[in-house]
Scaffold this active site. Structure first.
Site, PDB file in Angstrom:
ATOM      1  N   GLU B  60     -34.986 -10.295 -18.418  1.00 47.28           N
ATOM      2  CA  GLU B  60     -33.762 -10.859 -19.006  1.00 47.28           C
ATOM      3  C   GLU B  60     -33.105  -9.863 -19.957  1.00 47.28           C
ATOM      4  OE1 GLU B  60     -36.673 -12.488 -18.767  1.00 47.28           O
ATOM      5  OE2 GLU B  60     -36.154 -14.006 -17.274  1.00 47.28           O
ATOM      6  N   HIS B 129     -38.189 -25.692 -18.994  1.00 50.74           N
ATOM      7  CA  HIS B 129     -37.090 -25.870 -18.038  1.00 50.74           C
ATOM      8  C   HIS B 129     -36.157 -26.967 -18.525  1.00 50.74           C
ATOM      9  CE1 HIS B 129     -40.412 -24.117 -15.734  1.00 50.74           C
ATOM     10  NE2 HIS B 129     -39.481 -23.519 -15.023  1.00 50.74           N
TER      11      HIS B 129
END
Lengths: 409, 337
Positions: B60, B129
């Site tokens: 990322e 999540h």
């Protein structure tokens, strides 16, 4: 089952601390000209010995020898010498001005001037370098106006960065010098992205990224090299290994029996290890990596082996953690002296011209400092306070407009 | 006009942008050949080519760093972080680099990147999540943060975010990718079909950043929400029988303070709803702003209905999620004073 040995945590230590004799034992310095020069368009897998050698061009007598001796003109070498000398003199002057309270902070690049100067001169005007705070010689080689540096360091009314940034953290887009930040390593990946963008646009520009050896321990270094390798980014990625990250010796960033250049192998890109105090070797390695990048063969990692001769910054006292005379015993010498000796050896320079250049540069620096002082030193002058609120976004949002009014502006 | 779910609307926005602006390119984990784990980039590589929409390493920080470098060169990258929960490895790049580049360089460089990322809970996503990290971006000067709540806004806001010259964090409420969710998990799933905001123009249009939408006009109490919670709040308002005004913020930064203040001055009461945990959540900033600007109009304390101050749990999904029942309690409490 055999008895288990008690484990012991290993903490690396430098070879000499203050009060101990300087010790560079184990440092292998190959003869100039002794290391092979692989074809820059060759296969990476055939170059995996390179990170464990040390590319050197200038011998003890100041002669350029061996396969890496670059084809560079005496004019370019004199420009390089000028940029290095200018950097050294500027550093010394500004260090003194910091001690007089005229700027809050300064960082010298003493001993490392060859790297930025040579690379600046070898790369094109459209190429972009993503510097560390110790690459002033890049700007000097491109004739960046000294007054801009002085005004930035004084954070005065004419500061090109409008008083927003700590001294030394320059930005000079038109000179191929990307905006500096205090965060270590966070721009290494920007160099790779910039290079990817150039390739995406089918341009011919390449990027140059710098980190110090200490910063190779940051995750950003790994991320950037992963992207560089995967996408064949046309970038030259440089590690300036000056042996010290503030008080921390290089052995804390990398195990002793390997090199920083060797990290390239794991990412599938060539790694070169180069004498960073040898202006000609820096030129040659840069030329080699640029040729490879321009041929769409992607990145090269270059470790420039050098020594941080001065303290880390004006806030640092290196005598607290290393022998006081360690810099003078550095086996690779002084980059300015070595290039000067070479130019004299080939009949393109002499002591009188060197003295004249020193005097000329000293006067240029003094004149720029006088001009900057006339505008104002730290706290005596500053950009309009409205500048504090500009540039957060392209257009200010209601918050900064309101807060600016709250401050009465 | 075409009927689209949010995934299709986002895909359409990216398709239009790739077709019209050669400086735009997309990359992220699994976004290329495969078309994204949520299908938002489906077929974009096939249609626009390998260099326009490609797969990235699982990194990322590397993704955002590369995008910033591309932006400095002159491109307009749109990158995806697969889940907002995984944006944190890139937090330094967003905070120390993207958000500061224009400011610190005196305007020499800037970062016109868009970071798309699915966020929010209600899907049994557990701790990594489900998170709603908007407050940690809202606190960063130089970043814009945008959250759509329906297909029409999703497309218009995404095009506006990409065209914006400032870095934008674009959070997509994944619970409502396929249909609006009113916070009642025991009821049948709805799709976007037939919803008025699922009618999406096929061509280019934008929804301006910094403009809230009044989802439901009302006179008795103002409800501030965004993302999935717009639908949950609307359902709660309908059940409560109150004439509440529901404002969908759409942009967290820049915030449409004028629309909020005008509404609270009219109603005199306010309830703030978000999925993110409460302490130092974005609701705290909203509450402070309203208190400062509407103090003499307020008839009751400002209410906050938020996720609890715990990590997002798995088995306790519906005990954690700020559903209609909790919102109704807060509305009634605001009305009691």
């Amino acid at each position: 089952m055999p008895d288990k040995t008690r484990l012991q945590l290993y903490i690396p230590k430098p070879q000499a601390r203050p009060g101990e004799p300087v010790n560079f034992d184990g440092l292998v310095v190959p003869e100039a000209g002794s290391v092979r020069r692989p074809d820059p368009l060759g296969c990476e897998a055939d170059m995996r010995d390179m990170p464990f050698s040390l590319v050197r061009v200038l011998d003890e007598g100041g002669h350029a020898v061996g396969p890496w001796a670059p084809d560079v003109s005496p004019d370019l070498l004199r420009k390089g010498l000028r940029a290095m000398l200018q950097t050294r003199l500027f550093d010394d002057k500004l260090f003194r001005l910091q001690r007089q309270g005229k700027t809050s902070f300064y960082m010298k690049s003493t001993g490392e001037e060859a790297i930025g100067a040579a690379q600046s001169l070898m790369l094109g005007q459209g190429d972009m370098c993503f510097p560390t705070y110790r690459v002033l010689s890049w700007l000097m080689a491109r004739d960046y106006p000294l007054i801009n540096l002085v005004n930035q360091l004084f954070s005065n009314e004419k500061d090109p960065l409008k008083g927003r940034q700590l001294p030394v953290l320059y930005s000079a887009r038109d000179y191929g010098f990307y905006s500096l930040s205090g965060n270590l390593g966070s721009r290494f990946g920007h160099a790779v992205g910039w290079a990817m963008a150039s390739a995406y646009r089918n341009d011919d520009k390449i990027a140059l990224g710098y980190v110090g050896e200490g910063t190779t321990a940051e995750g950003d270094f790994h991320e950037a090299l992963t992207f560089a390798g995967v996408y064949h980014a046309p970038a030259i990625l440089c590690v300036t290994n000056n042996q010290w990250a503030i008080s921390t010796f290089a052995g804390i960033a990398n195990p002793r029996d390997t090199t920083f250049a060797a990290k390239a192998i794991g990412y599938g890109i060539p790694g070169l290890r180069v004498d960073g105090n040898d202006f000609l070797a820096v030129c040659a390695a840069t030329q080699w990596a640029a040729e490879r990048a321009h041929a769409n063969l992607g990145s090269t990692l270059i470790e420039f082996f050098t020594y941080r001769a001065a303290g880390h910054s004006t806030s640092d006292d290196p005598t607290k953690y290393r022998p006081v005379d360690e810099p003078v015993h550095w086996p690779l010498g002084d980059p300015i002296v070595r290039l000067k000796t070479h130019l004299i050896t080939i009949g393109e320079w002499d002591e009188a011209r060197h003295d004249a250049l020193t005097a000329e540069l000293t006067e240029e620096i003094n004149a720029a400092v006088r001009e900057g002082e006339a505008v104002g030193t730290l706290g005596k002058s500053k950009p309009p306070v409205a500048e504090m609120f500009e540039g957060v976004f392209k257009e200010p949002d209601w918050r900064v407009i309101e807060q600016r009014k709250e401050l009465g502006i | 006009m075409a009927s689209m779910n949010m995934i299709q609307a986002l895909n359409n926005a990216l398709d239009i942008t790739l077709a019209s602006d050669p400086d735009t390119l997309i990359f992220g984990e699994d976004v290329g050949y495969f078309g994204g784990v949520f299908r938002v980039t489906d077929k974009l590589q096939e249609k626009h080519g390998l260099t326009r929409c490609f797969d990235a390493p699982i990194s990322e920080g590397g993704i955002i760093a590369a995008a910033i470098g591309m932006g400095a060169y002159g491109l307009r990258p749109v990158v995806e972080i697969q889940f907002a929960d995984y944006i944190l490895p890139a937090y330094d790049q967003l905070v120390s680099e993207a958000a500061r580049l224009r400011y610190r360089s005196g305007g020499e460089f800037w970062a016109p990147l868009t970071v798309r990322s699915p966020y929010g809970g209600g899907i049994f996503g557990g701790q990594t999540h489900s998170q709603s990290p908007e407050a940690i971006f809202a606190h960063i000067t130089g970043l814009k943060t945008v959250i759509p709540s329906n297909p029409y806004d999703a497309k218009g806001l995404l095009i506006a975010a990409i065209e914006c010259d400032d870095p934008v964090v674009f959070l997509e409420p994944k619970r409502i990718y396929n249909g609006p969710f009113d916070g009642r998990p025991d009821q049948a799933m709805k799709t976007w079909a037939g919803h008025k905001d699922a009618e999406v123009p096929e061509g280019h249009y934008t929804v301006p950043l910094g403009k809230a939408a009044i989802t439901r006009p009302g006179s008795e109490v103002t409800v501030l929400a965004y993302g999935t919670m717009v639908h949950v709040a609307l359902s709660a308002i309908e059940e409560s029988g109150l004439d509440a005004e529901l404002i969908d913020l759409r942009s967290i930064v820049p915030l449409d303070i004028d629309t909020i203040v005008a509404s609270v001055k009219k109603t005199g009461r306010c309830v703030i709803v978000h999925e993110a945990s409460r302490f130092s959540g974005f609701g705290a900033e909203l509450s402070a702003l309203i208190q400062e600007r509407c103090f003499y109009h307020l008839k009751a304390p400002i209410g906050r209905v938020c996720g609890w101050d715990t990590p997002y749990p798995h088995a306790f999904e519906w005990d954690y999620f700020p559903g209609p029942a909790r919102i109704i309690r807060a509305l009634n409490s605001a009305m009691e004073n």
